[in-house]
Motif scaffolding. Sequence first.
Motif, PDB file in Angstrom:
ATOM      1  N   VAL A 101       0.838  -1.200   0.000  1.00 48.54           N
ATOM      2  CA  VAL A 101       0.000   0.000   0.000  1.00 48.54           C
ATOM      3  C   VAL A 101       0.873   1.251   0.000  1.00 48.54           C
ATOM      4  CG1 VAL A 101      -1.703   1.312   1.337  1.00 48.54           C
ATOM      5  CG2 VAL A 101      -1.948  -1.162   1.067  1.00 48.54           C
ATOM      6  N   GLN A 102       1.910   1.258   0.843  1.00 48.35           N
ATOM      7  CA  GLN A 102       2.867   2.357   0.821  1.00 48.35           C
ATOM      8  C   GLN A 102       4.195   1.864   1.379  1.00 48.35           C
ATOM      9  OE1 GLN A 102       4.522   4.451   3.283  1.00 48.35           O
ATOM     10  NE2 GLN A 102       3.935   2.990   4.901  1.00 48.35           N
ATOM     11  N   ASN A 103       5.288   2.345   0.821  1.00 46.12           N
ATOM     12  CA  ASN A 103       6.606   2.071   1.392  1.00 46.12           C
ATOM     13  C   ASN A 103       7.481   3.319   1.409  1.00 46.12           C
ATOM     14  OD1 ASN A 103       7.264   2.287  -1.301  1.00 46.12           O
ATOM     15  ND2 ASN A 103       7.830   0.124  -1.564  1.00 46.12           N
ATOM     16  N   ALA A 104       6.840   4.501   1.260  1.00 48.43           N
ATOM     17  CA  ALA A 104       7.578   5.748   1.421  1.00 48.43           C
ATOM     18  C   ALA A 104       8.099   5.859   2.845  1.00 48.43           C
ATOM     19  CB  ALA A 104       6.688   6.939   1.082  1.00 48.43           C
ATOM     20  N   TYR A 111      -4.039   4.520   9.825  1.00 45.74           N
ATOM     21  CA  TYR A 111      -3.084   5.383  10.502  1.00 45.74           C
ATOM     22  C   TYR A 111      -1.947   4.505  11.034  1.00 45.74           C
ATOM     23  CZ  TYR A 111      -6.897   8.815  10.592  1.00 45.74           C
ATOM     24  OH  TYR A 111      -7.922   9.669  10.244  1.00 45.74           O
ATOM     25  N   PHE A 112      -0.720   5.025  10.975  1.00 50.23           N
ATOM     26  CA  PHE A 112       0.387   4.269  11.556  1.00 50.23           C
ATOM     27  C   PHE A 112       1.350   5.224  12.254  1.00 50.23           C
ATOM     28  CE2 PHE A 112       1.774   5.110   7.147  1.00 50.23           C
ATOM     29  CZ  PHE A 112       3.050   5.652   7.325  1.00 50.23           C
ATOM     30  N   LYS A 153      -1.272   9.212   8.070  1.00 49.80           N
ATOM     31  CA  LYS A 153      -2.594   8.792   7.605  1.00 49.80           C
ATOM     32  C   LYS A 153      -2.533   8.334   6.155  1.00 49.80           C
ATOM     33  CE  LYS A 153      -7.293  10.602   6.809  1.00 49.80           C
ATOM     34  NZ  LYS A 153      -8.166  11.797   6.953  1.00 49.80           N
ATOM     35  N   ILE A 154      -3.199   7.215   5.886  1.00 53.18           N
ATOM     36  CA  ILE A 154      -3.430   6.752   4.524  1.00 53.18           C
ATOM     37  C   ILE A 154      -4.932   6.858   4.292  1.00 53.18           C
ATOM     38  CG2 ILE A 154      -3.199   4.855   2.873  1.00 53.18           C
ATOM     39  CD1 ILE A 154      -1.036   3.689   4.744  1.00 53.18           C
ATOM     40  N   ALA A 164       0.678   8.143   1.728  1.00 51.27           N
ATOM     41  CA  ALA A 164       0.619   8.424   3.166  1.00 51.27           C
ATOM     42  C   ALA A 164       1.137   9.830   3.418  1.00 51.27           C
ATOM     43  CB  ALA A 164       1.452   7.416   3.941  1.00 51.27           C
ATOM     44  N   ALA A 165       0.552  10.507   4.403  1.00 51.69           N
ATOM     45  CA  ALA A 165       0.977  11.855   4.766  1.00 51.69           C
ATOM     46  C   ALA A 165       0.956  12.015   6.278  1.00 51.69           C
ATOM     47  CB  ALA A 165       0.072  12.900   4.107  1.00 51.69           C
TER      48      ALA A 165
END
Length: 241
Positions: free
Chosen positions: A131-134, A149-150, A161-162, A172-173
């Motif tokens: 989903v995200q790896n930034a 959220y992580f 938040k995603i 994600a930001a």
Amino acid sequence: SVFIDQFTTNGTLVGSIAVPDNDTNFLLVSGSASSEGALTRSADGRLLVLAGYNIAFTNSSSSLAGSSSANVPRVLGVLDSAGSFAVVGFTTNQYSGNNIRSGTTDGRGNYWGAGANSGTFYFGTGPTNTVQNAVANSVVLQDVGENLYFSTSKTTPGIWKIPGTPTAPATAAVFLNAGSGSSPYAFAFNTNFTTAYVADDTLTGKGGVQRWNFNGSVWTLSYPFAGITNVGARGLAVDFG
């Protein structure tokens, strides 16, 4: 081996449930990594989710986290209110050579994981996906209000938040910037996202359980709880009343 202990809110032990550690449906944690073992609740409140390793219990001194996921698969498991346990997510190519730390679910067959590498990974009933790896290194992942959220201490430390509950690549930001040097683990928001509590693992000045307030534009730290300031915290549960 993992045991899930239940307590009343005044600290009385209700009971303990052993997670299977030597069967076809089993999960272990390393037992030495402070970042592992997070418990999260499904968005619908029915399930407890935890992450670990799908290998039978032995007395080996080898590192579970240091093992490749091809040899030691990373998994998500759930425990329901009846005490039944099941492995619900399984991967042999993610979080390899490092910790898998937590997972979350919407309660509808979709599951996501977090760990020291690999970012946010979708384990659900459909095709698996990154989903995200930034932000590859994250700690506690939750589905709150149908968004993911992580927490992380990397890149910009805080809660990210995603939007939505994506099963494909997403962006994600930063949602709550906890500041340089912070080390957030578990977290909880009230229903209108004006108050947050964060477990912080740092020991200097603000470690422990923190309260944050949102004024409509920015989050500000109100205080760390007196009595456990300078004592790192990793988990929390909040009753907002």
